[in-house]
Write a protein that holds these residues in place. Structure first.
Motif, PDB file in Angstrom:
ATOM      1  N   LEU A  50      88.796  58.295  44.896  1.00 30.53           N
ATOM      2  CA  LEU A  50      88.360  57.790  46.196  1.00 30.53           C
ATOM      3  C   LEU A  50      89.488  57.094  46.941  1.00 30.53           C
ATOM      4  O   LEU A  50      89.370  56.820  48.139  1.00 30.53           O
ATOM      5  N   THR A  51      90.580  56.810  46.250  1.00 34.43           N
ATOM      6  CA  THR A  51      91.710  56.139  46.892  1.00 34.43           C
ATOM      7  C   THR A  51      92.250  56.956  48.060  1.00 34.43           C
ATOM      8  O   THR A  51      92.562  56.407  49.125  1.00 34.43           O
TER       9      THR A  51
ATOM     10  N   ILE B 221      89.829  56.966  51.111  1.00 35.72           N
ATOM     11  CA  ILE B 221      89.778  55.615  51.685  1.00 35.72           C
ATOM     12  C   ILE B 221      91.007  55.368  52.566  1.00 35.72           C
ATOM     13  O   ILE B 221      90.900  54.889  53.700  1.00 35.72           O
TER      14      ILE B 221
END
Length: 221
Positions: free
Chosen positions: A59-60, A63
């Motif tokens: 998810l980095t 994001i």
């Protein structure tokens, strides 16, 4: 795990629904490249433990990408936006849809299969798998097991289990570049297409939507 074919089918569904006024061949090509791209982390497997489902299944990335897109296309003036000045409103729409496709049609879809994904790698090295159920029971009421709270009977300390699996050091997700430790010699799968009924259904639905949109476009011309 969902094959690339399944990811592509789901991506087409999202693109058809979200690319209002921008669903053309160029946009579709970009979307398909984006949805397939995370699988490239398999190539790092021979040199890095647990690379698959960690390097690009995190998810980095969305994001950071989402934060940049918000700043560039929402907070800056239109004439200052790097994306808008080069590609116009079409580019902005395709970029946002590509981000959603990357997140929902690939990363989060893999979250629910095999060992899951390394959710916040490299900030936090831990694989998580989305596993459990959410039901309304006549005897127990609303029951969910996706996040379970355990209480130590001796100390009273509470711990939460959100499907943590392991780290890159001890978690391996089999892939074409790195097979499982004990591969099946009598089942040499070269290209997985659908490993369950719902996967085949999702892939075929994506193909149907793509063909249907093409006929609609011809009718509107």
């Amino acid at each position: 795990m969902p094959s690339t074919v399944v990811h592509v089918g789901f991506a087409i569904l999202l693109a058809a629904g979200l690319l209002k006024g921008a669903f053309d061949r160029r946009a579709l090509a970009i979307i398909l490249v984006i949805v397939v791209l995370p699988e490239a982390d398999t190539l790092a497997g021979p040199w890095m433990d647990g690379a698959h489902r960690a390097l690009l299944h995190t998810l980095t990335i969305p994001i950071v990408a989402g934060a940049w897109l918000t700043w560039d296309t929402r907070l800056r003036e239109p004439e200052q936006s790097w994306l808008r000045t080069r590609w116009g409103d079409w580019g902005v729409r395709v970029a946002w849809v590509a981000l959603f496709v990357h997140l929902f049609a690939h990363v989060l879809l893999d979250w629910a299969h095999l060992e899951g994904i390394n959710l916040f790698y490299p900030v936090y090295d831990r694989f998580f798998r989305l596993e459990g159920e959410l039901v309304l029971s006549s005897s127990e009421g609303l029951v969910q097991t996706f996040v379970e709270i355990h209480t130590d009977p001796e100390t009273g300390d509470r711990t939460a289990d959100a499907g943590a699996v392991g780290t890159t050091a001890d978690t391996h997700v089999a892939n074409p570049v790195e097979l499982s430790a004990e591969p099946e010699p009598d089942d040499p799968i070269l290209l997985p297409i659908a490993e369950s009924g719902w996967q085949l259904y999702l892939a075929l639905t994506g193909v149907f939507v793509l063909v249907a949109r093409r006929f609609q476009d011809r009718r509107d011309e």
